[in-house]
Design an enzyme around this catalytic site. Sequence first.
Site, short mmCIF file in Angstrom:
data_model
loop_
_atom_site.label_atom_id
_atom_site.label_comp_id
_atom_site.label_asym_id
_atom_site.label_seq_id
_atom_site.Cartn_x
_atom_site.Cartn_y
_atom_site.Cartn_z
N GLN A 288 47.40 44.36 56.07
CA GLN A 288 48.39 44.80 55.08
C GLN A 288 48.15 46.26 54.71
OE1 GLN A 288 47.88 43.92 50.88
NE2 GLN A 288 49.66 42.62 51.00
N SER B 53 48.05 49.69 49.96
CA SER B 53 47.35 50.57 49.01
C SER B 53 47.05 51.94 49.60
CB SER B 53 46.03 49.96 48.58
OG SER B 53 46.22 48.68 48.06
N GLU C 291 50.89 36.53 47.91
CA GLU C 291 49.48 36.90 47.87
C GLU C 291 48.82 36.20 46.69
OE1 GLU C 291 48.20 40.78 49.01
OE2 GLU C 291 47.15 41.12 47.15
N GLU D 287 44.01 43.55 34.72
CA GLU D 287 44.88 44.18 33.72
C GLU D 287 46.35 44.09 34.15
OE1 GLU D 287 42.13 45.55 34.99
OE2 GLU D 287 40.82 45.48 33.24
C1 LIG Z 1 38.72 42.50 48.34
C2 LIG Z 1 39.91 43.42 48.36
C3 LIG Z 1 40.76 43.42 49.46
C4 LIG Z 1 41.83 44.30 49.51
N1 LIG Z 1 42.62 44.29 50.64
C5 LIG Z 1 43.68 45.12 50.70
C6 LIG Z 1 44.52 45.14 51.87
O1 LIG Z 1 44.27 44.44 52.86
N2 LIG Z 1 45.56 45.98 51.90
C7 LIG Z 1 45.89 46.78 50.84
O2 LIG Z 1 46.88 47.48 50.92
N3 LIG Z 1 45.09 46.83 49.73
C8 LIG Z 1 44.01 46.02 49.64
N4 LIG Z 1 43.18 46.04 48.52
C9 LIG Z 1 43.43 47.05 47.49
C10 LIG Z 1 43.98 46.47 46.20
O3 LIG Z 1 45.31 46.06 46.33
C11 LIG Z 1 43.81 47.55 45.13
O4 LIG Z 1 42.42 47.76 44.94
C12 LIG Z 1 44.44 47.17 43.81
O5 LIG Z 1 45.84 47.16 43.91
C13 LIG Z 1 44.02 48.11 42.67
O6 LIG Z 1 44.27 49.43 43.02
P1 LIG Z 1 43.14 50.55 42.88
O7 LIG Z 1 41.88 50.03 43.49
O8 LIG Z 1 43.71 51.82 43.38
O9 LIG Z 1 42.85 50.64 41.31
P2 LIG Z 1 43.76 51.44 40.25
O10 LIG Z 1 45.18 51.01 40.36
O11 LIG Z 1 43.47 52.90 40.34
O12 LIG Z 1 43.19 50.87 38.87
C14 LIG Z 1 41.98 51.38 38.27
C15 LIG Z 1 41.83 50.67 36.92
O13 LIG Z 1 42.95 50.98 36.06
C16 LIG Z 1 43.56 49.77 35.59
N5 LIG Z 1 45.03 49.95 35.49
C17 LIG Z 1 45.84 50.50 36.43
N6 LIG Z 1 47.13 50.45 36.01
C18 LIG Z 1 47.12 49.82 34.80
C19 LIG Z 1 48.15 49.47 33.86
N7 LIG Z 1 49.43 49.75 34.12
N8 LIG Z 1 47.77 48.82 32.73
C20 LIG Z 1 46.47 48.53 32.47
N9 LIG Z 1 45.45 48.87 33.31
C21 LIG Z 1 45.77 49.50 34.46
C22 LIG Z 1 43.24 48.75 36.65
O14 LIG Z 1 43.31 47.42 36.13
C23 LIG Z 1 41.82 49.13 37.04
O15 LIG Z 1 40.89 48.60 36.14
C24 LIG Z 1 42.09 45.19 48.44
C25 LIG Z 1 41.23 45.19 47.34
C26 LIG Z 1 40.15 44.33 47.29
C27 LIG Z 1 39.24 44.36 46.09
#
Ligand SMILES: Cc1cc2nc3c(=O)[nH]c(=O)nc-3n(C[C@H](O)[C@H](O)[C@H](O)COP(=O)(O)OP(=O)(O)OC[C@H]3O[C@@H](n4cnc5c(N)ncnc54)[C@H](O)[C@@H]3O)c2cc1C
Length: 403
Positions: free
Chosen positions: A107, A110, A225, A383
Amino acid sequence: MDIGLPGEDSLERHAVREWLERHPNPTGRELAEAGYVVPHWPRPFGLAAGPIDQLVIDDELRRAGVRRPINPIGIGWAGPTLLYAGSELQKERWIWPMISGEEIWCQLFSEPEAGSDLASLRTTAVRDGDAWVVNGQKVWTTIAHLAKYGILLARTDPTARKHRGISYFICPMDADGITVNPLVDMTGRHAFNEVFFDNVKIPGDHLVGSVGQGWELAKVTLGNERVSLSGEGALWGQGPTAEDLVDSVIRAGGPPDRVTRERLTQLWAEGRVLRILRLRGISAVLAGKSPGPEASVRKALADTHGREIMDLAKDLAGPYGTLNGTGPLTRLSQASSEGSVCVSDDSVGAVTQERAKADSTDSTWSDGFLFSPALTVGGGTAEVQRNIIAEKVLGLPRELDLS
Ligand SMILES: Cc1cc2nc3c(=O)[nH]c(=O)nc-3n(C[C@H](O)[C@H](O)[C@H](O)COP(=O)(O)OP(=O)(O)OC[C@H]3O[C@@H](n4cnc5c(N)ncnc54)[C@H](O)[C@@H]3O)c2cc1C
């Protein structure tokens, strides 16, 4: 919520058993063509099976020791989206090798600056004759290094409002211009990747749905998902449950103190609540309803629950927990052999020692502990789940979009 399954001599069971007699070691393709990989999907890929038939098929396959092909992103997420919006040609081309496990999917959603706020994604796809040319970067792409195809979100109209200018593609992972770099996590394993696109040409017939429909389709994928990530085990449906932990502790002679007993009881009770929520979700999906915002309620609870199970297992291991490959029984068994845990007779002590030996060579718990912080991040952070619950379940005002 009791689900009464047909008895041993029922016609439903008979049909599956007869097939298994003819296919004692079925290939993924044979299972797919029989409709046994995704029985609830419409024909020809599934059997349009109702809840009871699905449970019977699961039961009979399990008894025969037959495992379905493993292709979680393909079968769990990409497949339902193709069923929803793919053309007949796309379904015919991609779904068979997907459900038979011959072509693994990943997928590509991100990006470094677009995780929770996925609609801010910057990877672009620009039309070039019949094809699309893709440039940009994705991150956290699980199993991209093993995948044959990826579901890709890219911006096709930079002038449109951010949710409107996105389209949904099927991306061949061996296309020229794609670079997949490994990201090793703290268990020491390589599952994640970052993926770079440098003028990657994707054929026009790899667009799913229409141009600009990407956000709608992303919601279909992410809805599934949340359901797929909500199994019974502590780690997104995999791995041990609270009951397994309670069971281990009981067999090792009981909790070492009152606080641990309370924590165990609390987790056991939560496990029961989650099971009921899970059954509710399953029966809704089986009844043909799409996974609604309620899936977020279960995910929000299950992810924290999973982390707490792994934390308690680590605490139970005490100082031994600092070592890899140790589980909750390691210290309990040590304590029981020193007499500080109530062990009623020698045979229990012997069993305990035996289990502790197995426990100390099994990395399920220590790997689970290291993976557990990911639970409240992947598939939508804790969150973000709460935001969905607030808006879609409780009807509270929408969060301000400050972007
Ligand atoms: C095990 C695992 C597998 C994954 N596999 C895939 C994959 O195959 N393909 C893919 O595309 N992605 C994948 N991901 C990525 C995943 O979708 C993202 O990590 C997730 O969407 C969070 O984005 P970020 O890490 O950029 O955190 P951010 O969005 O930058 O968030 C950082 C912090 O801010 C908080 N935050 C952000 N927005 C808000 C809001 N509006 N209100 C309150 N708090 C907020 C979040 O809760 C978090 O604590 C995977 C992640 C994990 C952990």
